[in-house]
Structure formats: C-alpha cells, structure tokens
Motif scaffolding. Structure first.
Motif, PDB file in Angstrom:
ATOM      1  N   THR A  44       0.833  -1.194   0.000  1.00  0.00           N
ATOM      2  CA  THR A  44       0.000   0.000   0.000  1.00  0.00           C
ATOM      3  C   THR A  44       0.866   1.242   0.000  1.00  0.00           C
ATOM      4  O   THR A  44       2.038   1.199   0.352  1.00  0.00           O
ATOM      5  N   GLY A  45       0.266   2.358  -0.384  1.00  0.00           N
ATOM      6  CA  GLY A  45       0.976   3.628  -0.345  1.00  0.00           C
ATOM      7  C   GLY A  45       0.194   4.710  -1.064  1.00  0.00           C
ATOM      8  O   GLY A  45      -0.865   4.452  -1.642  1.00  0.00           O
ATOM      9  N   PHE A  46       0.731   5.912  -0.989  1.00  0.00           N
ATOM     10  CA  PHE A  46       0.104   7.045  -1.662  1.00  0.00           C
ATOM     11  C   PHE A  46       0.719   7.223  -3.038  1.00  0.00           C
ATOM     12  O   PHE A  46       1.937   7.218  -3.191  1.00  0.00           O
ATOM     13  N   GLU A  47      -0.138   7.331  -4.031  1.00  0.00           N
ATOM     14  CA  GLU A  47       0.282   7.573  -5.406  1.00  0.00           C
ATOM     15  C   GLU A  47      -0.635   8.634  -5.995  1.00  0.00           C
ATOM     16  O   GLU A  47      -1.851   8.470  -5.976  1.00  0.00           O
ATOM     17  N   ASN A  48      -0.044   9.683  -6.492  1.00  0.00           N
ATOM     18  CA  ASN A  48      -0.817  10.778  -7.091  1.00  0.00           C
ATOM     19  C   ASN A  48      -1.905  11.289  -6.151  1.00  0.00           C
ATOM     20  O   ASN A  48      -3.034  11.532  -6.563  1.00  0.00           O
ATOM     21  N   GLY A  49      -1.564  11.393  -4.869  1.00  0.00           N
ATOM     22  CA  GLY A  49      -2.498  11.940  -3.889  1.00  0.00           C
ATOM     23  C   GLY A  49      -3.566  10.995  -3.397  1.00  0.00           C
ATOM     24  O   GLY A  49      -4.452  11.406  -2.654  1.00  0.00           O
ATOM     25  N   ARG A  50      -3.521   9.720  -3.803  1.00  0.00           N
ATOM     26  CA  ARG A  50      -4.521   8.745  -3.360  1.00  0.00           C
ATOM     27  C   ARG A  50      -3.829   7.559  -2.721  1.00  0.00           C
ATOM     28  O   ARG A  50      -2.760   7.144  -3.143  1.00  0.00           O
ATOM     29  N   TYR A  51      -4.477   6.995  -1.719  1.00  0.00           N
ATOM     30  CA  TYR A  51      -3.986   5.786  -1.081  1.00  0.00           C
ATOM     31  C   TYR A  51      -4.416   4.615  -1.954  1.00  0.00           C
ATOM     32  O   TYR A  51      -5.606   4.485  -2.273  1.00  0.00           O
ATOM     33  N   VAL A  52      -3.473   3.783  -2.373  1.00  0.00           N
ATOM     34  CA  VAL A  52      -3.791   2.665  -3.267  1.00  0.00           C
ATOM     35  C   VAL A  52      -3.282   1.356  -2.681  1.00  0.00           C
ATOM     36  O   VAL A  52      -2.389   1.334  -1.840  1.00  0.00           O
ATOM     37  N   ILE A  53      -3.866   0.277  -3.156  1.00  0.00           N
ATOM     38  CA  ILE A  53      -3.459  -1.073  -2.777  1.00  0.00           C
ATOM     39  C   ILE A  53      -2.959  -1.752  -4.051  1.00  0.00           C
ATOM     40  O   ILE A  53      -3.691  -1.835  -5.040  1.00  0.00           O
ATOM     41  N   ARG A  54      -1.726  -2.215  -4.032  1.00  0.00           N
ATOM     42  CA  ARG A  54      -1.162  -2.966  -5.163  1.00  0.00           C
ATOM     43  C   ARG A  54      -1.031  -4.422  -4.731  1.00  0.00           C
ATOM     44  O   ARG A  54      -0.559  -4.704  -3.634  1.00  0.00           O
ATOM     45  N   THR A  55      -1.457  -5.338  -5.605  1.00  0.00           N
ATOM     46  CA  THR A  55      -1.427  -6.740  -5.227  1.00  0.00           C
ATOM     47  C   THR A  55      -1.039  -7.655  -6.378  1.00  0.00           C
ATOM     48  O   THR A  55      -1.400  -7.405  -7.534  1.00  0.00           O
ATOM     49  N   LYS A  56      -0.333  -8.705  -6.014  1.00  0.00           N
ATOM     50  CA  LYS A  56       0.019  -9.740  -6.994  1.00  0.00           C
ATOM     51  C   LYS A  56      -1.196 -10.596  -7.331  1.00  0.00           C
ATOM     52  O   LYS A  56      -1.176 -11.346  -8.300  1.00  0.00           O
ATOM     53  N   ASP A  57      -2.268 -10.481  -6.540  1.00  0.00           N
ATOM     54  CA  ASP A  57      -3.515 -11.207  -6.806  1.00  0.00           C
ATOM     55  C   ASP A  57      -4.466 -10.400  -7.687  1.00  0.00           C
ATOM     56  O   ASP A  57      -5.651 -10.719  -7.778  1.00  0.00           O
ATOM     57  N   TYR A  58      -3.956  -9.382  -8.333  1.00  0.00           N
ATOM     58  CA  TYR A  58      -4.794  -8.467  -9.106  1.00  0.00           C
ATOM     59  C   TYR A  58      -5.689  -9.191 -10.120  1.00  0.00           C
ATOM     60  O   TYR A  58      -6.903  -8.969 -10.156  1.00  0.00           O
ATOM     61  N   GLU A  59      -5.116 -10.051 -10.934  1.00  0.00           N
ATOM     62  CA  GLU A  59      -5.900 -10.729 -11.985  1.00  0.00           C
ATOM     63  C   GLU A  59      -6.985 -11.623 -11.387  1.00  0.00           C
ATOM     64  O   GLU A  59      -8.108 -11.674 -11.887  1.00  0.00           O
ATOM     65  N   LYS A  60      -6.647 -12.310 -10.323  1.00  0.00           N
ATOM     66  CA  LYS A  60      -7.615 -13.177  -9.641  1.00  0.00           C
ATOM     67  C   LYS A  60      -8.767 -12.344  -9.073  1.00  0.00           C
ATOM     68  O   LYS A  60      -9.934 -12.697  -9.217  1.00  0.00           O
ATOM     69  N   LEU A  61      -8.437 -11.227  -8.447  1.00  0.00           N
ATOM     70  CA  LEU A  61      -9.464 -10.354  -7.875  1.00  0.00           C
ATOM     71  C   LEU A  61     -10.321  -9.728  -8.973  1.00  0.00           C
ATOM     72  O   LEU A  61     -11.542  -9.667  -8.850  1.00  0.00           O
ATOM     73  N   LYS A  62      -9.697  -9.286 -10.043  1.00  0.00           N
ATOM     74  CA  LYS A  62     -10.434  -8.646 -11.139  1.00  0.00           C
ATOM     75  C   LYS A  62     -11.418  -9.612 -11.797  1.00  0.00           C
ATOM     76  O   LYS A  62     -12.524  -9.233 -12.165  1.00  0.00           O
ATOM     77  N   SER A  63     -11.025 -10.879 -11.904  1.00  0.00           N
ATOM     78  CA  SER A  63     -11.898 -11.866 -12.533  1.00  0.00           C
ATOM     79  C   SER A  63     -13.067 -12.267 -11.635  1.00  0.00           C
ATOM     80  O   SER A  63     -14.033 -12.851 -12.108  1.00  0.00           O
ATOM     81  N   GLY A  64     -12.957 -11.956 -10.343  1.00  0.00           N
ATOM     82  CA  GLY A  64     -14.007 -12.358  -9.402  1.00  0.00           C
ATOM     83  C   GLY A  64     -13.796 -13.752  -8.853  1.00  0.00           C
ATOM     84  O   GLY A  64     -14.595 -14.249  -8.066  1.00  0.00           O
ATOM     85  N   ASP A  65     -12.708 -14.400  -9.240  1.00  0.00           N
ATOM     86  CA  ASP A  65     -12.409 -15.774  -8.818  1.00  0.00           C
ATOM     87  C   ASP A  65     -11.413 -15.757  -7.655  1.00  0.00           C
ATOM     88  O   ASP A  65     -10.293 -16.222  -7.781  1.00  0.00           O
ATOM     89  N   TYR A  66     -11.839 -15.182  -6.532  1.00  0.00           N
ATOM     90  CA  TYR A  66     -10.963 -15.082  -5.364  1.00  0.00           C
ATOM     91  C   TYR A  66     -11.648 -15.727  -4.159  1.00  0.00           C
ATOM     92  O   TYR A  66     -12.867 -15.892  -4.126  1.00  0.00           O
ATOM     93  N   SER A  67     -10.830 -16.091  -3.180  1.00  0.00           N
ATOM     94  CA  SER A  67     -11.346 -16.765  -1.982  1.00  0.00           C
ATOM     95  C   SER A  67     -11.522 -15.756  -0.844  1.00  0.00           C
ATOM     96  O   SER A  67     -11.131 -14.591  -0.952  1.00  0.00           O
ATOM     97  N   LYS A  68     -12.077 -16.231   0.257  1.00  0.00           N
ATOM     98  CA  LYS A  68     -12.211 -15.398   1.455  1.00  0.00           C
ATOM     99  C   LYS A  68     -10.842 -14.950   1.947  1.00  0.00           C
ATOM    100  O   LYS A  68     -10.690 -13.862   2.466  1.00  0.00           O
ATOM    101  N   GLU A  69      -9.839 -15.800   1.773  1.00  0.00           N
ATOM    102  CA  GLU A  69      -8.485 -15.452   2.211  1.00  0.00           C
ATOM    103  C   GLU A  69      -7.979 -14.213   1.474  1.00  0.00           C
ATOM    104  O   GLU A  69      -7.454 -13.288   2.098  1.00  0.00           O
ATOM    105  N   GLU A  70      -8.127 -14.172   0.157  1.00  0.00           N
ATOM    106  CA  GLU A  70      -7.697 -12.997  -0.606  1.00  0.00           C
ATOM    107  C   GLU A  70      -8.522 -11.768  -0.206  1.00  0.00           C
ATOM    108  O   GLU A  70      -7.994 -10.659  -0.116  1.00  0.00           O
ATOM    109  N   GLU A  71      -9.799 -11.982   0.029  1.00  0.00           N
ATOM    110  CA  GLU A  71     -10.660 -10.866   0.407  1.00  0.00           C
ATOM    111  C   GLU A  71     -10.237 -10.290   1.769  1.00  0.00           C
ATOM    112  O   GLU A  71     -10.128  -9.068   1.921  1.00  0.00           O
ATOM    113  N   ILE A  72      -9.936 -11.143   2.727  1.00  0.00           N
ATOM    114  CA  ILE A  72      -9.498 -10.672   4.047  1.00  0.00           C
ATOM    115  C   ILE A  72      -8.152  -9.957   3.938  1.00  0.00           C
ATOM    116  O   ILE A  72      -7.946  -8.911   4.551  1.00  0.00           O
TER     117      ILE A  72
END
Length: 100
Positions: A44-72
């Motif tokens: 996590t961090g601030f980028e261009n004035g906004r707090y953002v979350i960067r994740t290696k699970d991005y593709e899994k999260l974007k597809s909607g195919d994620y588990s409770k573990e990734e969500e937590i």
C-alpha cells in the motif's frame, strides 16, 4: 487523533476498489496491479495523492475468482491508511460473524 473505527468493508471487483465504511465516513481505495519490483503480495501507499493497494492477486481479484483469504488480505490493507489505523479487529469480527 482517534483511530477510524471500521464498520464494514466491501470489494467491487468490477471497479477494482475497496470501500471502507468507518465512523469518520466512507473511504475508497483503488486496487492496482503489482509493480514490476514488488516483493510482497499486497503493498500500500500514496500515489498521485490517493492511497492505493497494489497486489500480486490483481488478476484473480479482477476476474471475481478469489477466496475469502484474498478478500481478508485485501480488507486488511485499508488498516494502514493514514497515521490513524482503521481498527482491524472490529472489522474482522463483524466479517467472520456475518459468514457464520
């Protein structure tokens, strides 16, 4: 400064954002792909004035195919916002109670 108290969180995989509902209002956190040199699964961090979350699970999260573990893990990242920590224990207890 009192910490934000997290009432609930939600993740919208179509908009790729986490919404944190707190006693100090609602906050939206964009979820972005990892940096090329990213070492941890979630950063996590601030980028261009906004707090953002960067994740290696991005593709899994974007597809909607994620588990409770990734969500937590994703919801935990909002706890690093600002210098006031959004209280995670309250959030997790509500999340777990809702799932039982």
């Amino acid at each position: 400064m009192k910490p934000f108290i997290l009432k609930s969180t939600e993740f919208n995989h179509e908009k790729m954002e986490v919404i944190a509902h707190t006693d100090c209002g609602d906050f939206r956190f964009p979820v972005l792909p990892p940096r090329d040199d990213q070492k941890h699964g979630y950063e996590t961090g601030f980028e261009n004035g906004r707090y953002v979350i960067r994740t290696k699970d991005y593709e899994k999260l974007k597809s909607g195919d994620y588990s409770k573990e990734e969500e937590i893990k994703l919801f935990h990242e909002v706890c690093h916002y600002d210098k006031r920590v959004i209280l995670p224990f309250h959030s997790y207890s509500l999340f777990i109670k809702a799932e039982i």
